[in-house]
Design an enzyme around this catalytic site. Structure first.
Site, PDB file in Angstrom:
ATOM      1  N   GLY A   1       0.818  -1.215   0.000  1.00 23.92           N
ATOM      2  CA  GLY A   1       0.000   0.000   0.000  1.00 23.92           C
ATOM      3  C   GLY A   1       0.850   1.262   0.000  1.00 23.92           C
ATOM      4  O   GLY A   1       0.390   2.328  -0.421  1.00 23.92           O
TER       5      GLY A   1
ATOM      6  N   GLU B   1       1.611   1.790  -3.574  1.00 23.60           N
ATOM      7  CA  GLU B   1       0.355   2.192  -4.232  1.00 23.60           C
ATOM      8  C   GLU B   1       0.033   3.656  -3.924  1.00 23.60           C
ATOM      9  O   GLU B   1      -0.459   4.392  -4.783  1.00 23.60           O
ATOM     10  CB  GLU B   1      -0.790   1.274  -3.770  1.00 23.60           C
ATOM     11  CG  GLU B   1      -0.650  -0.136  -4.333  1.00 23.60           C
ATOM     12  CD  GLU B   1      -1.635  -1.118  -3.717  1.00 23.60           C
ATOM     13  OE1 GLU B   1      -1.604  -1.281  -2.477  1.00 23.60           O
ATOM     14  OE2 GLU B   1      -2.433  -1.706  -4.461  1.00 23.60           O
TER      15      GLU B   1
HETATM   16  C1  3H9 Z   1      -0.599  -4.223   1.682  1.00 29.12           C
HETATM   17  O1  3H9 Z   1       0.034  -3.216   1.741  1.00 29.12           O
HETATM   18  C2  3H9 Z   1      -1.881  -4.367   0.960  1.00 29.12           C
HETATM   19  C3  3H9 Z   1      -2.146  -3.194   0.086  1.00 29.12           C
HETATM   20  O2  3H9 Z   1      -2.291  -3.617  -1.234  1.00 29.12           O
HETATM   21  C4  3H9 Z   1      -3.291  -2.378   0.567  1.00 29.12           C
HETATM   22  C5  3H9 Z   1      -4.628  -3.032   0.500  1.00 29.12           C
HETATM   23  C6  3H9 Z   1      -5.811  -2.143   0.877  1.00 29.12           C
HETATM   24  N1  3H9 Z   1       2.045  -4.038   9.204  1.00 29.12           N
HETATM   25  O3  3H9 Z   1      10.285  -6.954   9.675  1.00 29.12           O
HETATM   26  P1  3H9 Z   1      10.745  -6.166  10.829  1.00 29.12           P
HETATM   27  C7  3H9 Z   1       6.166  -4.860  12.142  1.00 29.12           C
HETATM   28  S1  3H9 Z   1      -0.052  -5.619   2.464  1.00 29.12           S
HETATM   29  C8  3H9 Z   1       2.127  -4.229  10.544  1.00 29.12           C
HETATM   30  O4  3H9 Z   1      11.372  -6.850  11.952  1.00 29.12           O
HETATM   31  P2  3H9 Z   1      12.822  -4.989   9.254  1.00 29.12           P
HETATM   32  C9  3H9 Z   1       6.756  -6.219  12.401  1.00 29.12           C
HETATM   33  O5  3H9 Z   1       5.758  -7.143  12.761  1.00 29.12           O
HETATM   34  C10 3H9 Z   1       1.449  -5.115   3.245  1.00 29.12           C
HETATM   35  N2  3H9 Z   1       3.293  -4.457  11.174  1.00 29.12           N
HETATM   36  O6  3H9 Z   1      11.710  -4.977  10.369  1.00 29.12           O
HETATM   37  C11 3H9 Z   1       7.724  -5.917  13.527  1.00 29.12           C
HETATM   38  O7  3H9 Z   1       6.970  -5.834  14.722  1.00 29.12           O
HETATM   39  P3  3H9 Z   1       7.599  -6.284  16.112  1.00 29.12           P
HETATM   40  C12 3H9 Z   1       2.560  -4.990   2.281  1.00 29.12           C
HETATM   41  C13 3H9 Z   1       4.396  -4.494  10.440  1.00 29.12           C
HETATM   42  O8  3H9 Z   1      13.517  -3.698   9.363  1.00 29.12           O
HETATM   43  C14 3H9 Z   1       8.221  -4.508  13.196  1.00 29.12           C
HETATM   44  O9  3H9 Z   1       7.232  -3.960  12.328  1.00 29.12           O
HETATM   45  N3  3H9 Z   1       3.775  -4.739   2.969  1.00 29.12           N
HETATM   46  C15 3H9 Z   1       4.379  -4.304   9.049  1.00 29.12           C
HETATM   47  O10 3H9 Z   1      13.606  -6.255   9.292  1.00 29.12           O
HETATM   48  C16 3H9 Z   1       9.560  -4.495  12.479  1.00 29.12           C
HETATM   49  O11 3H9 Z   1       9.478  -5.344  11.333  1.00 29.12           O
HETATM   50  C17 3H9 Z   1       4.552  -5.724   3.421  1.00 29.12           C
HETATM   51  O12 3H9 Z   1       4.280  -6.878   3.250  1.00 29.12           O
HETATM   52  C18 3H9 Z   1       3.136  -4.055   8.432  1.00 29.12           C
HETATM   53  N4  3H9 Z   1       3.031  -3.834   7.101  1.00 29.12           N
HETATM   54  O13 3H9 Z   1      12.038  -5.045   7.867  1.00 29.12           O
HETATM   55  C19 3H9 Z   1       5.809  -5.311   4.161  1.00 29.12           C
HETATM   56  N5  3H9 Z   1       5.631  -4.411   8.569  1.00 29.12           N
HETATM   57  O14 3H9 Z   1       8.809  -5.442  16.307  1.00 29.12           O
HETATM   58  C20 3H9 Z   1       6.019  -6.169   5.359  1.00 29.12           C
HETATM   59  C21 3H9 Z   1       6.414  -4.643   9.641  1.00 29.12           C
HETATM   60  O15 3H9 Z   1       6.507  -6.086  17.103  1.00 29.12           O
HETATM   61  N6  3H9 Z   1       7.149  -5.759   6.120  1.00 29.12           N
HETATM   62  N7  3H9 Z   1       5.677  -4.686  10.766  1.00 29.12           N
HETATM   63  O16 3H9 Z   1       7.955  -7.731  15.923  1.00 29.12           O
HETATM   64  C22 3H9 Z   1       8.426  -6.045   5.779  1.00 29.12           C
HETATM   65  O17 3H9 Z   1       8.689  -6.618   4.741  1.00 29.12           O
HETATM   66  C23 3H9 Z   1       9.520  -5.647   6.718  1.00 29.12           C
HETATM   67  O18 3H9 Z   1       8.924  -5.407   7.967  1.00 29.12           O
HETATM   68  C24 3H9 Z   1      10.313  -4.381   6.306  1.00 29.12           C
HETATM   69  C25 3H9 Z   1      11.230  -3.973   7.481  1.00 29.12           C
HETATM   70  C26 3H9 Z   1      11.182  -4.750   5.081  1.00 29.12           C
HETATM   71  C27 3H9 Z   1       9.396  -3.254   5.984  1.00 29.12           C
END
Ligand code: 3H9
Length: 711
Positions: free
Chosen positions: A107, A110
């Protein structure tokens, strides 16, 4: 104004800063804040353009994934949808610019596509990783991205979900300018300057939804999409979202934008409510949860690991040394004889050459990594190593001897790790003068490739050694999972009954190839027989010989693999095991195996029958689940989700099933228990239901709920 979004004005440019650490996800309050900012700056005559930026280390990394569970469980949500915000950015009369650093994912990307322009730091990454969560882009990304980047790039990004660099995004028209510099301040200054220049140049400003110059013809799109479907059916086998993402992107070419976004919304909903999506979201959070250890908090000090030494240059030792070198950590590798050392180093060199050939590493990278590995037959330099990893043959007497030697040379404070896959870490530690420094680091073969690292905590292992090991796993780009010290730890302890059932099924008349194909159809990378042949059937035979207590008198013992070994059929390495292998490693069924199975059945009075496919699947998967439940109640794993991560990253369990424990939850523990009881009635001892499974099934509960209640 939402407190997750800040507004400021710099040089006639309105700056909207999203401040929702750690990753600026689009949690409730963020869309509202951006919307309010666009409205406010639209009415402010002193503002000529708008920049959208993320505070802290990143742009918006996507929707708040926690919200998806709320939607699917029927909770009401308030506030504007993300698509309203995106449309508002695109329809703003003043030019809008997304300023990207860190990651613009899902998102987040997007939202950036709704802006008229996008600028990024060279270090930034952009991507549509939704398929990794079992969904597709749901805020018009499948319709705007192909209009910006062309169908081929959009299909690749939406169907595979892998991030791309700012340079790649620039080459494909996703980013309009790469900003010089490395930090937030430079990005902001560059974006403000860019936005002011655009505003001075006057409009109209490009709207991605109205562009069609890169879309190409429906015929060309169909060919691209078909090729992509073939590819994802192979590399994301059994997963629904990648195919759905391709369907959605194809609609960008076959439908007008307004209809395309409607279709995208339908597909998004269908995916979001699927069990596959729930499983993949479970895997996402479980991978992060695994790092949390109740009695070893985040603040626990860690020991710096700047150099390593590995004992043993066999398959495991070599792979472990490569893992350290790949992470930039200099590593010594020691063998007893020059011949064994040369052989090990030749394998390491061959592996690097293969990675270069496949384009995974540049030749320079491979050379640099190789230069970090020092091969030796003596102990020189071991006294300086921050960690010593033992990777010798799996034999207790040998490991004890080696640990005594390590104890004599390693410096005080060094971490002493054993790569045992089954043996007691406590017993190994007991021969040293410093059991607090000893820990298990169970790598999976090939160690330089497989992501799992089981970290085995001994009775006396110090907390900072645990914390160091967990941090080290991340440095080595592995997923470290803390487990307790029982025979086989978590992964192999569960794998044991899984492979035992596979043998029993074969002895009862199920064809080995059928057993494998049932697990393959379930989504596993390989079935149990093929895995046995790959690992070597003699490995199991040795374990059965060395640990006879695992088969108490009166219990049924698997006989098939021992019998195959007696015929010299050790698996792939001898050209025959459960299958006969061709020169090209092709797998062929072999009547000799059927004859062995029939003989065992006749001798043991086992009735051979036509075994039903569902029985094959349930006996294999529920053998994992029942043992997993025992491991949980005995405290050898912290959470059922940790067990799932072990199986997803170490044993090729299909990601779209979420791991064996999550899979059991989706089936329903009462149904699982019923089957376990049926198998217990039919097959006895090995199928005694785990008390925790009985307890949770009785309460109508789940392993997931058990995890949540305890932490
Ligand atoms: C989407 O966007 C759908 C759209 O099309 C819209 C539709 C309407 N949400 O990974 P880390 C938390 S789908 C909530 O260790 P890094 C994670 O749980 C989404 N929480 O850090 C962790 O919490 P905690 C598309 C999130 O530096 C903390 O943040 N986006 C989210 O190694 C740190 O995360 C993705 O799929 C989130 N979106 O890596 C991206 N992201 O500390 C998913 C993270 O309590 N995220 N958290 O355990 C990632 O790939 C990695 O987190 C990122 C950072 C590369 C961003």
């Amino acid at each position: 104004m939402s407190n997750l979004v800040r507004l400021s004005v710099e040089g006639g440019v309105g700056v909207i800063t999203v401040d929702n650490p750690p990753v600026n996800a689009l949690s409730p309050g963020v869309p509202d804040g951006i919307l309010a900012g666009v409205g406010q700056f639209g009415e402010d005559d002193s503002v000529n353009a708008i920049v959208l930026i993320g505070g802290g280390r990143t742009f918006i990394a996507g929707a708040d994934i926690k919200e998806f569970g709320k939607i699917t469980s029927g909770q009401k949500r308030s506030g504007p949808g993300l698509t309203t915000v995106i449309e508002r950015l695109e329809n703003s009369p003043k030019p809008t610019v997304a300023a990207i650093h860190g990651t613009a994912f899902g998102g987040g990307l997007e939202t950036a596509q709704g802006c008229h322009y996008r600028v990024a730091l060279a270090s930034a990454q952009v991507g549509q990783p939704e398929v990794k969560l079992g969904i597709i882009p749901g805020a018009h990304g499948t319709q705007r991205l192909p209009r910006l980047a062309g169908v081929e790039k959009a299909v690749e990004m939406c169907a595979l979900g892998d991030p791309i660099s700012a340079a790649d995004a620039f080459d494909h028209g996703i980013v309009d300018r790469v900003i010089e510099g490395s930090g937030y301040e430079e990005l902001l200054a560059g974006a403000v300057e860019f936005a002011a220049g655009i505003a001075a140049g006057g409009g109209p400003h490009p709207k991605a939804s109205e562009r069609d110059e890169r879309l190409g013809t429906p015929e060309a799109a169909a060919a691209i999409c078909d090729a992509a479907r073939t590819k994802v059916r192979r590399i994301r086998r059994g997963q629904m979202a990648p195919l759905k993402a391709i369907d959605a992107v194809q609609c960008a070419v076959t439908l007008p934008f307004a209809d395309g976004i409607k279709r995208e919304a339908e597909i998004f909903q269908e995916c979001l409510f699927s069990t596959q999506s729930k499983a993949l979201i479970h895997a996402f959070f479980s991978e992060r949860q695994v790092r949390k250890i109740p009695d070893v908090p985040k603040q626990t000090p860690t020991r710096p690991i700047r150099s390593a030494a590995v004992l043993g240059a066999g398959t495991m030792g070599g792979g472990i040394a490569m893992s350290y070198a790949n992470a930039g950590i200099p590593v010594r590798i020691k063998e007893v004889t020059q011949q064994a050392l040369d052989k090990g180093m030749a394998t390491i060199r061959k592996n690097y050459e293969r990675s270069v050939k496949r384009g995974r590493f540049t030749p320079e990278f491979a050379e640099q990594r190789l230069a970090l590995i020092t091969a030796q037959t003596g102990w020189e330099g071991f006294e300086g190593a921050d960690i010593v990893v033992e990777a010798v043959f799996e034999n207790m007497a040998l490991k004890k001897e080696v640990f005594q030697q390590i104890d004599g040379v390693a410096r005080s404070g060094a971490v002493l790790a054993t790569n045992t896959s089954t043996l007691s870490v406590d017993e190994i530690a007991s021969v040293t003068s410093r059991p607090q420094d000893v820990i298990g680091h169970h790598f999976f073969s090939p160690a330089n490739v497989m992501r799992l690292l089981e970290i085995v905590r001994g009775r006396e292992t110090a907390k900072d050694v645990v914390a160091t090991s967990m941090a080290l796993a991340r440095t080595l780009r592995k997923v470290g999972v803390l487990v307790g010290n029982c025979h086989g730890f978590v992964g192999n302890r569960m794998f044991h009954p899984y492979r035992r059932e596979a043998q029993f099924l074969a002895e009862e008349g199920a064809k080995p190839s059928r057993i494998d194909s049932i697990m393959y159809e379930f989504g596993a990378a390989m079935g149990p027989m093929a895995v046995g042949d790959l690992a070597g059937l003699d490995v199991g035979m040795r374990v059965r010989k060395e640990a006879p207590h695992l088969y108490p008198p009166g219990t049924r013992r698997p006989l098939a693999e021992d019998a195959l070994c007696e015929l010299g059929r050790y698996g792939q390495k001898t050209g025959a095991g459960w299958y006969r292998y061709g020169e090209d490693r092709s797998r062929n069924e072999d009547p000799e195996v059927d004859a062995v199975l029939q003989r065992i059945a006749a001798e043991e009075g086992i009735e051979q029958r036509d075994v039903d496919d569902n029985e094959i699947r349930d006996r294999l998967v529920y053998a994992l689940v029942n043992e997993g439940a025992r491991i949980l109640e005995e405290g050898y794993a912290l959470r059922s989700s940790d067990i799932d991560i072990i199986y997803l990253y170490g044993y090729g369990f299909p990601p779209q099933r979420g791991g064996p424990m999550f899979y059991a939850d989706t089936v329903g523990l009462a149904s699982v228990l019923e089957r376990v009881k049926e198998f217990h009635a039919a097959h006895g001892h090995w199928w005694r239901p785990a008390p925790l499974l009985e307890e949770l099934a009785g309460q109508g509960s789940t392993f997931g709920a058990w995890d949540r209640a305890r932490l």
